[in-house]
Scaffold this active site. Sequence first.
Site, PDB file in Angstrom:
ATOM      1  N   GLU A   1       1.717  -5.320  -8.777  1.00 19.56           N
ATOM      2  CA  GLU A   1       1.696  -6.162  -6.950  1.00 19.56           C
ATOM      3  C   GLU A   1       1.408  -7.986  -7.658  1.00 19.56           C
ATOM      4  O   GLU A   1       1.627  -8.830  -6.070  1.00 19.56           O
ATOM      5  CB  GLU A   1       0.172  -5.887  -7.100  1.00 19.56           C
ATOM      6  CG  GLU A   1      -0.145  -4.241  -6.941  1.00 19.56           C
ATOM      7  CD  GLU A   1      -1.660  -4.222  -6.765  1.00 19.56           C
ATOM      8  OE1 GLU A   1      -2.590  -5.146  -6.685  1.00 19.56           O
ATOM      9  OE2 GLU A   1      -2.169  -2.843  -6.492  1.00 19.56           O
TER      10      GLU A   1
ATOM     11  N   HIS B   1      -9.498  -6.759  -2.529  1.00 18.21           N
ATOM     12  CA  HIS B   1      -8.843  -5.741  -3.101  1.00 18.21           C
ATOM     13  C   HIS B   1      -8.208  -6.006  -4.464  1.00 18.21           C
ATOM     14  O   HIS B   1      -8.238  -7.615  -4.826  1.00 18.21           O
ATOM     15  CB  HIS B   1      -7.965  -5.483  -2.681  1.00 18.21           C
ATOM     16  CG  HIS B   1      -6.161  -5.556  -3.244  1.00 18.21           C
ATOM     17  ND1 HIS B   1      -6.371  -3.906  -3.742  1.00 18.21           N
ATOM     18  CD2 HIS B   1      -5.567  -5.814  -4.568  1.00 18.21           C
ATOM     19  CE1 HIS B   1      -4.997  -3.328  -4.723  1.00 18.21           C
ATOM     20  NE2 HIS B   1      -5.022  -4.671  -5.131  1.00 18.21           N
TER      21      HIS B   1
ATOM     22  N   TYR C   1       1.028  -0.993  -0.228  1.00 18.98           N
ATOM     23  CA  TYR C   1      -0.050   0.391   0.495  1.00 18.98           C
ATOM     24  C   TYR C   1       1.032   1.195  -0.122  1.00 18.98           C
ATOM     25  O   TYR C   1       0.602   2.210   0.408  1.00 18.98           O
ATOM     26  CB  TYR C   1      -1.109  -0.256   0.863  1.00 18.98           C
ATOM     27  CG  TYR C   1      -2.281  -0.665   1.182  1.00 18.98           C
ATOM     28  CD1 TYR C   1      -3.340  -0.352   0.008  1.00 18.98           C
ATOM     29  CD2 TYR C   1      -2.389  -1.971   1.906  1.00 18.98           C
ATOM     30  CE1 TYR C   1      -4.392  -0.898  -0.512  1.00 18.98           C
ATOM     31  CE2 TYR C   1      -4.137  -2.720   1.605  1.00 18.98           C
ATOM     32  CZ  TYR C   1      -4.479  -2.211   0.786  1.00 18.98           C
ATOM     33  OH  TYR C   1      -5.638  -2.795   0.635  1.00 18.98           O
TER      34      TYR C   1
HETATM   35  P1  ATP Z   1      -7.860  -1.777  -2.791  1.00 11.91           P
HETATM   36  O1  ATP Z   1      -6.966  -1.351  -3.359  1.00 11.91           O
HETATM   37  O2  ATP Z   1      -8.060  -2.508  -1.751  1.00 11.91           O
HETATM   38  O3  ATP Z   1      -9.087  -2.566  -4.109  1.00 11.91           O
HETATM   39  P2  ATP Z   1      -9.543   0.518  -3.875  1.00 11.91           P
HETATM   40  O4  ATP Z   1      -8.954   0.608  -5.125  1.00 11.91           O
HETATM   41  O5  ATP Z   1     -10.854   0.959  -4.371  1.00 11.91           O
HETATM   42  O6  ATP Z   1      -9.435  -0.602  -2.975  1.00 11.91           O
HETATM   43  P3  ATP Z   1      -7.647   2.905  -2.948  1.00 11.91           P
HETATM   44  O7  ATP Z   1      -8.289   3.912  -2.940  1.00 11.91           O
HETATM   45  O8  ATP Z   1      -6.641   2.696  -3.632  1.00 11.91           O
HETATM   46  O9  ATP Z   1      -9.545   1.898  -3.478  1.00 11.91           O
HETATM   47  O10 ATP Z   1      -7.417   2.685  -1.594  1.00 11.91           O
HETATM   48  C1  ATP Z   1      -7.378   1.164  -1.149  1.00 11.91           C
HETATM   49  C2  ATP Z   1      -7.574   0.882   0.242  1.00 11.91           C
HETATM   50  O11 ATP Z   1      -8.242   1.489   1.467  1.00 11.91           O
HETATM   51  C3  ATP Z   1      -9.344   0.578   0.476  1.00 11.91           C
HETATM   52  O12 ATP Z   1     -10.119  -0.653  -0.408  1.00 11.91           O
HETATM   53  C4  ATP Z   1      -9.933   1.090   1.699  1.00 11.91           C
HETATM   54  O13 ATP Z   1      -9.804  -0.263   2.766  1.00 11.91           O
HETATM   55  C5  ATP Z   1      -8.929   1.471   2.367  1.00 11.91           C
HETATM   56  N1  ATP Z   1      -9.528   2.956   2.641  1.00 11.91           N
HETATM   57  C6  ATP Z   1      -9.759   3.647   0.977  1.00 11.91           C
HETATM   58  N2  ATP Z   1     -10.509   4.986   1.840  1.00 11.91           N
HETATM   59  C7  ATP Z   1     -10.407   4.986   2.832  1.00 11.91           C
HETATM   60  C8  ATP Z   1     -11.257   5.374   3.670  1.00 11.91           C
HETATM   61  N3  ATP Z   1     -11.945   6.912   3.898  1.00 11.91           N
HETATM   62  N4  ATP Z   1     -10.710   5.240   4.946  1.00 11.91           N
HETATM   63  C9  ATP Z   1     -10.668   3.683   5.736  1.00 11.91           C
HETATM   64  N5  ATP Z   1      -9.940   3.107   4.885  1.00 11.91           N
HETATM   65  C10 ATP Z   1      -9.816   3.762   3.477  1.00 11.91           C
HETATM   66 MG    MG Z   2      -6.901   0.273  -5.328  1.00  8.09          MG
END
Ligand code: ATP
Ligand code: MG
Length: 137
Positions: free
Chosen positions: A126, A115, A49
């Site tokens: 990844e 994810h 991440y």
């Molecule tokens: P992922 O990468 O897990 O597939 P995504 O691409 O839909 O999800 P991202 O913006 O990449 O979303 O965020 C990565 C992860 O961080 C999210 O899946 C979630 O678990 C966490 N996350 C995102 N936004 C928030 C928030 N506002 N508060 C808490 N956790 C969050």
């Molecule tokens: Mg993402």
Amino acid sequence: IEQTFSIIKPNAMKKNAIGDIISMFEANGLKIAAAKVTILSKSKAEEFYAEHKERPFFGELVSFMTSGPVTIMCLQGENAVAKNREIMGATDPKKAAVGTVRAKFGDNVGENAVHGSDSTASAARELALFFEKHEIC
Ligand code: ATP
Ligand code: MG
């Protein structure tokens, strides 16, 4: 044929939902080309991440992702990246379309069940982080 990286997150693992979630991938034409139940180390979760390391929820996200077992997978199929994102639904389970994985198994925007890589470039990065080339069938 396209590949993407998928994680069944700890909250969905606690719901005993591996089979239900994999069935949704398979029913939509994605093949499981690699799969492993494992526990992420803190350093692996932080590396995975890394793009979010300045976000306010980063610490919470890493602690959630290392809080219990996960299932890491390579999904394979036509347009696998986009297809997987469609099956998963929106990041926030409250906004995820009915019938998607996150609508069914997500608890909140952080504990959102799965994810999925957001591009073919992310998928390559990844997958390389979690699997050796020979482990992907
Ligand atoms: P992922 O990468 O897990 O597939 P995504 O691409 O839909 O999800 P991202 O913006 O990449 O979303 O965020 C990565 C992860 O961080 C999210 O899946 C979630 O678990 C966490 N996350 C995102 N936004 C928030 C928030 N506002 N508060 C808490 N956790 C969050
Ligand atoms: Mg993402």
